[in-house]
Structure formats: C-alpha cells, structure tokens
Write a protein that holds these residues in place. Structure first.
Motif, PDB file in Angstrom:
ATOM      1  N   GLY A  74      -5.983   5.753   1.314  1.00 51.74           N
ATOM      2  CA  GLY A  74      -4.821   5.098   0.805  1.00 51.74           C
ATOM      3  C   GLY A  74      -5.784   3.499   0.263  1.00 51.74           C
ATOM      4  O   GLY A  74      -5.134   3.282   0.194  1.00 51.74           O
ATOM      5  N   TYR A  81       2.370   1.513  -2.965  1.00 47.90           N
ATOM      6  CA  TYR A  81       1.468   1.898  -3.887  1.00 47.90           C
ATOM      7  C   TYR A  81       0.705   3.448  -4.224  1.00 47.90           C
ATOM      8  O   TYR A  81       1.097   4.498  -5.213  1.00 47.90           O
ATOM      9  CB  TYR A  81      -0.259   0.707  -4.149  1.00 47.90           C
ATOM     10  CG  TYR A  81      -1.211   2.037  -4.723  1.00 47.90           C
ATOM     11  CD1 TYR A  81      -1.150   1.305  -5.567  1.00 47.90           C
ATOM     12  CD2 TYR A  81      -2.281   2.237  -3.986  1.00 47.90           C
ATOM     13  CE1 TYR A  81      -2.571   1.899  -6.566  1.00 47.90           C
ATOM     14  CE2 TYR A  81      -3.540   2.968  -4.973  1.00 47.90           C
ATOM     15  CZ  TYR A  81      -3.686   2.398  -5.870  1.00 47.90           C
ATOM     16  OH  TYR A  81      -4.430   2.703  -7.229  1.00 47.90           O
ATOM     17  N   LEU A  82       0.905   3.880  -2.706  1.00 50.58           N
ATOM     18  CA  LEU A  82       0.521   5.783  -2.544  1.00 50.58           C
ATOM     19  C   LEU A  82       1.748   5.974  -3.430  1.00 50.58           C
ATOM     20  O   LEU A  82       1.645   7.348  -3.385  1.00 50.58           O
ATOM     21  CB  LEU A  82       0.454   6.258  -0.898  1.00 50.58           C
ATOM     22  CG  LEU A  82      -1.087   5.956  -0.401  1.00 50.58           C
ATOM     23  CD1 LEU A  82      -0.709   5.961   1.081  1.00 50.58           C
ATOM     24  CD2 LEU A  82      -1.868   6.104  -0.739  1.00 50.58           C
ATOM     25  N   GLN A 122       1.512   6.039  -7.017  1.00 50.97           N
ATOM     26  CA  GLN A 122       0.766   6.813  -7.921  1.00 50.97           C
ATOM     27  C   GLN A 122       1.210   8.822  -7.423  1.00 50.97           C
ATOM     28  O   GLN A 122       0.795   9.437  -8.683  1.00 50.97           O
ATOM     29  CB  GLN A 122      -0.960   7.401  -6.528  1.00 50.97           C
ATOM     30  CG  GLN A 122      -2.173   6.556  -7.475  1.00 50.97           C
ATOM     31  CD  GLN A 122      -3.126   7.087  -6.066  1.00 50.97           C
ATOM     32  OE1 GLN A 122      -3.015   5.680  -6.137  1.00 50.97           O
ATOM     33  NE2 GLN A 122      -4.191   7.968  -6.396  1.00 50.97           N
ATOM     34  N   HIS A 131       1.062  -1.099  -0.137  1.00 52.57           N
ATOM     35  CA  HIS A 131       0.022  -0.437  -0.245  1.00 52.57           C
ATOM     36  C   HIS A 131       0.751   1.056   0.053  1.00 52.57           C
ATOM     37  O   HIS A 131       0.127   2.597  -0.563  1.00 52.57           O
ATOM     38  CB  HIS A 131      -0.975   0.166   1.177  1.00 52.57           C
ATOM     39  CG  HIS A 131      -1.239   1.267   1.715  1.00 52.57           C
ATOM     40  ND1 HIS A 131      -1.870   1.971   2.316  1.00 52.57           N
ATOM     41  CD2 HIS A 131      -2.114   2.708   0.205  1.00 52.57           C
ATOM     42  CE1 HIS A 131      -2.355   2.707   2.675  1.00 52.57           C
ATOM     43  NE2 HIS A 131      -2.671   3.027   1.452  1.00 52.57           N
TER      44      HIS A 131
END
Lengths: 302, 217
Positions: free
Chosen positions: B108, A6-7, A10, A3
């Motif tokens: 998130g 991923y953040l 992004q 995660h």
C-alpha cells in the motif's frame, strides 16, 4: 486511514476499467444480470400499479349502515361521531331516507313513487369506506359497526372484496417467489463470472500471495468487480422497466378508457431505485465473496 | 535473524526434504546454500518465507515462530522478505514497470513515491530503459534481473534467492552475484542457493551445504 481509502479507491477504479476493457464479455454478463433483475421488477411494477388502482377503484369495498326506522337525530349524531373518530375508516357519507327515496325515483324512472306510498319505507343510511381492503379486517369492522346503537344492519359485498384481494395477493406472492429465484440466479451468475476471473488471473494471484499479499488484498478487486456489475445491471434493469412503462402505458390507458377507468403503470420512485441498486450490488458481492473464499483456498502458493 | 531448530519437513507421500536441521543466520549476514537439486535447498527457502510449514521443529524469522502464525499473518512476514525465484514468476500481462510495482501495491505504498522507488530498483539492475516493455521481450538474464528488482523494491530486510544464476552464462551469473553483494552491503540479510559452488567460493562467505536434507560434511 487515508491509505485505507486510497487502497479501496484504487481497487474500485481498477475493477471498473477492467469491466470497460472487455466490453463484449462484460456486456453479455450485464445483460444476463439485468434480465434477472428486470423480470421481478416488472412484475413488482404491475402489482404495485394494480394495488394502486384497486385502492382508487370506485367499487372499493363499502359498508352500508342501515339505521333502525325509529332512529332519531340524536342517534344519527352519535353514529356520525363514532365514524368520524374511527381509525379504520377512510371516509363515509350520510344518505338520509328522503334523499334515498329521491335517488331511487330518479334512477329507476319511478317518478311519483313517493306520492303512491303512505310513508317513506327507506331507512337512513351511512355509506362507509374502510381504510383497509384486507377481508378479515373488513369482516371485523362490519361486525363492530353493526353493533352500534340503533344500527339495524351493516352490509357489504364480502365475496367481491375477497376475490379482488386474493388476486392482488397472489400476484404479490408470485413476485416475491420470482424475486427470490432470480436473486439466487444473480448470486450464481456473479459467482461464476468471478470464478472465471480468478482462473484467468491465477498467475497474478499466486505471485501476489508469494510476495506477501493478504487474502483481503487479493479479494478486493474481485469484490469491486462484482459491485460494479451489480450496480450497472441494476441501472440497466431500471432502464428496461422505464421502457416497459413508456411502451405499455398508452395501450393500458386506452384499454381502461373503454371501462371508464384511469389505470396506468407507475415507474419506480427514487428510494425504490436506490434499494434495487443496493440489493443488486449486495447480492453480486455475496456471490463474489463465495467464489473468492472457495478458490483462494485452492490457490495457496506452492 | 533466521533460526532453524530441529526442523523436519515431510511432504505428503512421505518424501522427507529436510531432516532434523538446526542452524542460524545472523542479521546482515550473506550466506550461500549449496547442494544438488533435490537436496532440500528450495524447501529450506520456502520454510523461511512461510510458503511451506515445517512438519516438526521451529523456524524463527525476526524472532517470530512461523509455525505458530496463521496463514493470514504469514502474509505480513512475507512483506519483509524479498524473493527471487528460480522460474522468475514474472507476470507477462503487464509491463516491466508494473511488475516491479506489485510489491509496493501490496504494502500500500503511495503511488507517486512508489514510481520513484520502482525506477530506482530498475536502475539498480540496469533495466531502467526498458520499463515500458512487456517482459516477453526481455532476455533470460534480463528477466532474472527484473525478478530481482521486484524482490528488492520494497527494501526487505531479508533477501532469499533460489538458484538465481541457473541457466545463465558465467558473465551474467557474476553480474547477478555482484547485485546481491551490493544489497548485502546496505544491510540486508541475504541467502542465495545454487548448485554450482565455483561461483560461491570466490566470495569467501559462509556456505551451508545440503545433501538429502541434511548437512553435508
């Protein structure tokens, strides 16, 4: 953890598309940043190439060891082995007294000179090329060599070496100075760009804060924006230096040929390019961090 | 769930918005907050959301004393709260869909699951057909519903609405009240402020009445 990446992925891609979405404004900024980088880089290239040339120069400071007239083969061998093992000596060659006399005859058109002399007045000599061009070290080396047994004098042209070294040193100091000034400029330019970005997106920041965005969430896209700006500016600056090298080298080579020298500008190598990209990205992010830290405090939601 | 203990809020300049207020709201309760403008309704909601800090007294949300949290920790408290603002606070530079996506981005959420959540929230407020529109093209009532969709998309445990039915005609206002009721029915603690009491009385819920920062009796 997934995660977390991923953040970041992004934010990074969003920041990149944001740069592409405003091509004109981004380009102006990038040109400004890349000029700030290209100037010290070009100077660095010149200094680097100059140093390389100085290193290769046929007139690299040389120390000539003149032996005592009474020196015997054993003494010559002793000096020879000292020189071979010495860490601060790049190379040396031996010129015997017979060879020296012959050279002198040839060079000065004094054939028959030797016949007119009762005995050869020239001593045996070693011509030593030191591993350094730093004047202080050269002086030390000279003192050391003149102290060797059966060596009469150790001679070198100190003032010439000093002058050359001083020139290169001045150029290097100038580069460091320019790089520092323009590095600060780079920080200030990104600081300003990010400040404008924050002001343009203040509604978004305010709303995001109201619904629970942490400071790092808000800061992240701006830091990535700065990161990309730094990287792109470094790439453009690298391109500019390549252009400089390609443009200047034929002229420099032609000019140097007149003096029978082989001189040319050397392009940045891969580690140097990576270092420039890394440094530019770091400075840009530093500027952005300053801007976000200052302005996010002012944008506390009401 | 929410507990105020002798809370006073004084704004810089000396204006006292709340005076020594104590009350509590149980988990899963639906409570109305009534009073004229300037009575302290907005301030009370801002204290619960950690947007403002109490001058004295303590505000407990989910058993956490907000006045003892650093502002970075308040962000995390806010992630469990849905906020509906009087002035919507919609972002006009992005689509309806992206507006509702924002809270999920902040916590998130995985993008693919998030899209489903966003559509579900939009469906709930009746805006599913307009997800690709820019918010300027929505009517006032639709913008308010967009704001509600954004407040509930991350399924908060507490829903705070500051005058959600202001500037809307009665039919729209009733629509929106029904929406809040349905969130309450799935377990959220709901606190709604309004200056118009006629709407609240139909629901037969607890009403906290404020006047000049104190309980009005």
């Amino acid at each position: 953890m997934k995660h977390f990446f991923y953040l970041h992925w992004q934010s990074a891609s969003n920041a990149f598309t944001r740069i592409l979405r405003q091509p004109f404004g981004s380009l102006l900024n990038l040109v400004m940043l890349s000029v700030a980088l290209a100037l010290p880089l070009s100077l660095y290239l010149c200094v680097n190439s100059l140093q390389d040339w100085v290193g290769r120069l046929s007139a690299t400071p040389q120390i000539t060891l003149f032996m005592e007239m009474s020196a015997e083969d054993a003494d010559l061998a002793a000096v020879n082995s000292t020189l071979r093992k010495h860490p601060r000596i790049k190379g040396y060659r031996f010129v015997s007294r017979q060879q020296a006399l012959k050279d002198m005859e040839n060079r000065n058109g004094l054939s028959g000179l030797a016949d007119g002399l009762e005995s050869n007045p020239l001593p045996d000599a070693f011509i030593v090329t030191p591993a350094t061009i730093e004047p202080h070290e050269l002086e030390m080396l000279q003192k050391e060599l003149s102290g060797l047994p059966m060596v009469e004098t150790a001679q070198f042209d100190a003032s010439w070496a000093k002058r050359l070294y001083g020139m290169v040193d001045l150029a290097r100091k100038l580069t460091v100075f320019l790089a520092t000034i323009l590095g600060i400029a780079l920080i200030l330019i990104t600081h300003n760009t990010i400040r404008m970005q924050i002001l343009a997106r203040r509604d978004e920041i305010e709303v995001a804060k109201l619904i629970g965005a942490t400071d790092s969430f808000i800061r992240r896209p701006f830091l990535y924006h700065a990161f990309w700006q730094g990287v792109l500016a470094a790439l453009i600056a690298w391109g500019l230096t390549c252009w400089l090298v390609a443009m200047a080298n034929p002229a420099i080579t032609e000019f140097a040929m007149l003096y029978n020298e082989r001189v040319n500008l050397i392009s940045l190598n891969a580690p140097e390019v990576l270092a420039v990209i890394g440094l530019a990205a770091f400075l840009a992010m530093f500027g952005a961090r300053l801007a976000t830290g200052h302005h996010l405090r002012q944008l506390e939601p009401r | 769930m929410i507990q105020f203990d002798q809370v006073t809020k004084r704004y810089p300049g000396g204006n006292e918005a709340l005076k020594n207020l104590s009350f509590s709201i149980e988990s899963g309760e639906m409570v109305f907050l009534a009073g004229h403008s300037g009575a302290g309704k907005s301030t009370l909601l801002k204290l619960i959301a950690g947007i403002e800090r109490a001058t004295s007294g303590s505000v407990l949300v989910n058993n956490q004393n907000l006045s003892k949290l650093r502002s970075s920790q308040l962000s995390f408290v806010r992630q469990h709260i849905g906020l509906v603002f009087q002035d919507h606070k919609i972002l006009y530079d992005r689509t309806v869909f992206d507006n509702v996506m924002l809270p999920l981005d902040i916590i998130g959420f995985d993008r693919r699951d998030a899209a489903k959540r966003v559509r579900a929230a939009l469906d709930k407020v009746g805006l599913l057909g307009k997800e690709k529109m820019m918010p300027v093209r929505l009517s006032g009532g639709e913008q308010q519903r967009l704001c509600i969709a954004r407040a509930v998309v991350h399924r908060p445990t507490i829903l705070l609405a500051d005058e959600p039915s202001a500037n809307l005609d009665r039919a729209y206002a009733l629509d929106i009240m029904e929406l809040f009721k349905s969130f309450h029915q799935v377990g959220a603690t709901v606190l709604i402020s309004a200056h118009d009491e006629t709407l609240m009385e139909d629901y037969g819920r607890r009403i906290i009445r404020l006047r000049e920062g104190q309980f009005a009796s």
